[in-house]
Every structure is written in C-alpha cells, then in structure tokens.
Write a protein that holds these residues in place. Structure first.
Motif, mmCIF file in Angstrom:
data_model
loop_
_atom_site.group_PDB
_atom_site.id
_atom_site.type_symbol
_atom_site.label_atom_id
_atom_site.label_comp_id
_atom_site.label_asym_id
_atom_site.label_seq_id
_atom_site.Cartn_x
_atom_site.Cartn_y
_atom_site.Cartn_z
ATOM 1 N N PHE A 95 -5.160 -53.959 -2.854
ATOM 2 C CA PHE A 95 -5.973 -55.090 -2.417
ATOM 3 C C PHE A 95 -7.044 -54.500 -1.518
ATOM 4 O O PHE A 95 -6.723 -53.891 -0.494
ATOM 5 C CB PHE A 95 -5.130 -56.098 -1.628
ATOM 6 N N VAL A 96 -8.305 -54.666 -1.877
ATOM 7 C CA VAL A 96 -9.396 -54.077 -1.099
ATOM 8 C C VAL A 96 -10.126 -55.200 -0.374
ATOM 9 O O VAL A 96 -10.623 -56.138 -1.009
ATOM 10 C CB VAL A 96 -10.366 -53.290 -1.991
ATOM 11 N N GLY A 97 -10.151 -55.102 0.949
ATOM 12 C CA GLY A 97 -10.739 -56.181 1.708
ATOM 13 C C GLY A 97 -11.228 -55.769 3.074
ATOM 14 O O GLY A 97 -11.955 -54.791 3.214
ATOM 15 N N SER A 151 -11.916 -58.417 -2.493
ATOM 16 C CA SER A 151 -12.692 -59.507 -1.915
ATOM 17 C C SER A 151 -14.033 -59.550 -2.643
ATOM 18 O O SER A 151 -14.465 -58.560 -3.235
ATOM 19 C CB SER A 151 -12.910 -59.209 -0.423
ATOM 20 N N GLY A 152 -14.718 -60.679 -2.566
ATOM 21 C CA GLY A 152 -16.015 -60.804 -3.196
ATOM 22 C C GLY A 152 -17.170 -60.283 -2.361
ATOM 23 O O GLY A 152 -18.318 -60.319 -2.811
ATOM 24 N N GLU A 153 -16.896 -59.779 -1.162
ATOM 25 C CA GLU A 153 -17.970 -59.249 -0.331
ATOM 26 C C GLU A 153 -18.396 -57.877 -0.860
ATOM 27 O O GLU A 153 -17.563 -57.079 -1.309
ATOM 28 C CB GLU A 153 -17.534 -59.164 1.130
ATOM 29 N N ARG A 154 -19.685 -57.616 -0.784
ATOM 30 C CA ARG A 154 -20.254 -56.407 -1.383
ATOM 31 C C ARG A 154 -19.563 -55.127 -0.926
ATOM 32 O O ARG A 154 -19.254 -54.240 -1.733
ATOM 33 C CB ARG A 154 -21.754 -56.346 -1.072
ATOM 34 N N GLN A 170 -10.543 -56.769 -10.221
ATOM 35 C CA GLN A 170 -10.460 -58.232 -10.192
ATOM 36 C C GLN A 170 -11.022 -58.706 -8.852
ATOM 37 O O GLN A 170 -10.575 -58.256 -7.797
ATOM 38 C CB GLN A 170 -9.002 -58.686 -10.332
ATOM 39 N N VAL A 171 -12.006 -59.583 -8.884
ATOM 40 C CA VAL A 171 -12.604 -60.103 -7.658
ATOM 41 C C VAL A 171 -12.045 -61.489 -7.360
ATOM 42 O O VAL A 171 -12.033 -62.358 -8.227
ATOM 43 C CB VAL A 171 -14.149 -60.158 -7.778
ATOM 44 N N ARG A 172 -11.566 -61.642 -6.141
ATOM 45 C CA ARG A 172 -11.054 -62.936 -5.669
ATOM 46 C C ARG A 172 -11.884 -63.322 -4.450
ATOM 47 O O ARG A 172 -11.744 -62.734 -3.382
ATOM 48 C CB ARG A 172 -9.569 -62.844 -5.335
ATOM 49 N N GLU A 173 -12.736 -64.301 -4.648
ATOM 50 C CA GLU A 173 -13.676 -64.717 -3.605
ATOM 51 C C GLU A 173 -12.983 -65.122 -2.311
ATOM 52 O O GLU A 173 -13.501 -64.912 -1.222
ATOM 53 C CB GLU A 173 -14.569 -65.852 -4.108
ATOM 54 N N ARG A 174 -11.795 -65.718 -2.408
ATOM 55 C CA ARG A 174 -11.111 -66.229 -1.212
ATOM 56 C C ARG A 174 -10.422 -65.128 -0.403
ATOM 57 O O ARG A 174 -9.818 -65.401 0.625
ATOM 58 C CB ARG A 174 -10.117 -67.330 -1.587
ATOM 59 N N ARG A 202 -4.934 -68.306 4.173
ATOM 60 C CA ARG A 202 -5.778 -68.068 3.008
ATOM 61 C C ARG A 202 -5.515 -66.692 2.411
ATOM 62 O O ARG A 202 -5.277 -66.560 1.210
ATOM 63 C CB ARG A 202 -7.257 -68.210 3.401
ATOM 64 N N ILE A 203 -5.528 -65.632 3.229
ATOM 65 C CA ILE A 203 -5.333 -64.284 2.692
ATOM 66 C C ILE A 203 -3.909 -64.110 2.160
ATOM 67 O O ILE A 203 -3.708 -63.526 1.092
ATOM 68 C CB ILE A 203 -5.701 -63.180 3.719
ATOM 69 N N ALA A 204 -2.932 -64.645 2.865
ATOM 70 C CA ALA A 204 -1.546 -64.550 2.386
ATOM 71 C C ALA A 204 -1.386 -65.289 1.057
ATOM 72 O O ALA A 204 -0.695 -64.802 0.145
ATOM 73 C CB ALA A 204 -0.583 -65.097 3.431
ATOM 74 N N GLY A 205 -2.039 -66.430 0.932
ATOM 75 C CA GLY A 205 -1.978 -67.188 -0.314
ATOM 76 C C GLY A 205 -2.627 -66.454 -1.479
ATOM 77 O O GLY A 205 -2.113 -66.465 -2.609
ATOM 78 N N GLU A 206 -3.754 -65.803 -1.218
ATOM 79 C CA GLU A 206 -4.437 -65.044 -2.269
ATOM 80 C C GLU A 206 -3.588 -63.865 -2.730
ATOM 81 O O GLU A 206 -3.449 -63.611 -3.928
ATOM 82 C CB GLU A 206 -5.802 -64.558 -1.772
ATOM 83 N N VAL A 207 -3.028 -63.138 -1.791
ATOM 84 C CA VAL A 207 -2.177 -61.997 -2.134
ATOM 85 C C VAL A 207 -0.947 -62.475 -2.892
ATOM 86 O O VAL A 207 -0.570 -61.899 -3.922
ATOM 87 C CB VAL A 207 -1.799 -61.193 -0.862
ATOM 88 N N GLU A 208 -0.343 -63.535 -2.429
ATOM 89 C CA GLU A 208 0.852 -64.071 -3.099
ATOM 90 C C GLU A 208 0.533 -64.505 -4.527
ATOM 91 O O GLU A 208 1.323 -64.264 -5.446
ATOM 92 C CB GLU A 208 1.429 -65.239 -2.289
ATOM 93 N N ALA A 209 -0.622 -65.128 -4.749
ATOM 94 C CA ALA A 209 -1.000 -65.561 -6.097
ATOM 95 C C ALA A 209 -1.105 -64.368 -7.043
ATOM 96 O O ALA A 209 -0.661 -64.442 -8.197
ATOM 97 C CB ALA A 209 -2.324 -66.326 -6.045
ATOM 98 N N VAL A 210 -1.672 -63.273 -6.576
ATOM 99 C CA VAL A 210 -1.774 -62.061 -7.403
ATOM 100 C C VAL A 210 -0.381 -61.508 -7.687
ATOM 101 O O VAL A 210 -0.058 -61.167 -8.827
ATOM 102 C CB VAL A 210 -2.661 -60.993 -6.716
ATOM 103 N N LEU A 211 0.465 -61.437 -6.663
ATOM 104 C CA LEU A 211 1.809 -60.878 -6.846
ATOM 105 C C LEU A 211 2.654 -61.744 -7.775
ATOM 106 O O LEU A 211 3.408 -61.213 -8.604
ATOM 107 C CB LEU A 211 2.496 -60.708 -5.488
#
Length: 194
Positions: free
Chosen positions: A139-141, A51-54, A72-76, A120-129
């Motif tokens: 996946f760190v979040g 995630s993009g959070e600090r 790899q940082v994914r803001e979403r 949103r989170i499922a879509g982000e994970v799926e895009a990476v996979l």
C-alpha cells in the motif's frame, strides 16, 4: 504468511503554488524510491495499491514497473484532508499536525478529523484485503494516514508517538491474516533490520 507493507512516498518537490496532492517526487525522493527496489522484501510483493495523489502514484509506479505489476489507485487512500489550509510553512505545519493528532475528534483549522481519516484509511485497506489475492501487498501512501493505520492495527489510541520519521520514505509491515503489526517504521532505502 502473506504480509502487507504500508510505504510512504519519499521527499517531494514542494511548490506552494501547486495544490499539495499534485506535488511530485523530488530528485532525492525519486532516488530513494529506486533505492527501495534493493530491499529483500520487495520481490515478494504481488499487488501494488496507491493513493491517488501524484507523489504516491509516482512511488508506486517505480515499484510496479520493477515487479511488472499494474498499480491499483484508490482515491480514498489520500493523506488526511487539509485543503482548508493548503500549503503551510514547515514549522506551522508541524504545529498544526501536533494538534491534529492530539485532538482526534476535532477539526483543526478545517482539516479532516484524525478519527475520520483513520476510519477512512483502515476501511480502504480492509476493502483491498477482503477482495483477496495471493502474496504480499504494498500500500503506497502517506505518513499521516499511515500513522493512523499503524495505530489502528496496533490497538493504540491516536497520538503522534508512532509517527513516521521526518522526510517520508518509510514503511511498516503487518501480517494480513492476523492484522498484526510485524514491525514499525523503517526507511525504505536501508536494509531490513534483523
């Protein structure tokens, strides 16, 4: 069988004067992130996505430095959107979080709806996979969206029943090919259960 691990950041330095996404790890959280490196499953990770959070980036960087991986940082992949309320004292936060999970199709006090955060989170994970890669992925979040992801992968309705234990710093694992949960939440800094 490639495995994905969803890891939540451990304890943070709470400062009501700083926006929540900008909070960093506390000393306890940082120590737990380093203790995570002793887990037997860590060595198989070949990709780290954050995630993009600090607080998530700081956790992912501990992992990345140890494994010599770029993060790899994914803001979403951010936590459920709750900027409408900003910082809430813990008892009030827990009460609003209960409502968030209990009413997934409603915006509670201006928060992002749980159903939207889950998609949103499922879509982000799926895009990476779908982008492929070899080996295990971390996946760190965050706990809220992590719980929503766990529920989606488990085919369960949104509820708080499978929320991570208090304090953060937990992980669950799933089989990448089958998109099947292998185990639920476990602490990042305790040896894996058999």
């Amino acid at each position: 069988m490639p495995i994905a691990y969803h890891i939540t950041h451990p304890q943070v330095q709470i400062d009501p004067a700083i926006p929540v996404p900008d909070w960093g790890l506390s000393d306890v959280g940082r120590a737990r992130a380093y203790a995570m490196l002793g887990q037997p499953w860590i060595g198989s990770i070949r990709q780290a996505v954050s995630s993009g959070e600090r607080k998530a980036i700081e956790t992912a960087e501990v992992l990345g430095r140890h494994l010599d991986l770029a993060v790899q940082v994914r803001e979403r992949m951010h936590e459920n959107g709750r900027s409408a309320t900003g910082f809430l004292p813990p008892p009030e936060f827990e009460a609003v979080a209960d409502q968030f999970f209990a009413n997934p199709h409603e915006s509670i006090r201006g928060w992002e709806r749980a159903i939207d955060a889950q998609q949103r989170i499922a879509g982000e994970v799926e895009a990476v996979l779908e982008a492929g890669g070899t080996g295990d992925i971390a996946f760190v979040g965050h706990g809220g969206v992590g719980t929503l992801l766990l529920l989606a992968l488990s085919g369960k309705q949104i509820s708080r029943d499978r929320d991570q234990p208090p304090g953060g710093g937990n992980y669950f694992a799933f089989d990448i090919a089958a998109r099947r949960v292998l185990h639920g939440w476990r602490p990042i800094d305790m040896l894996e259960q058999s």
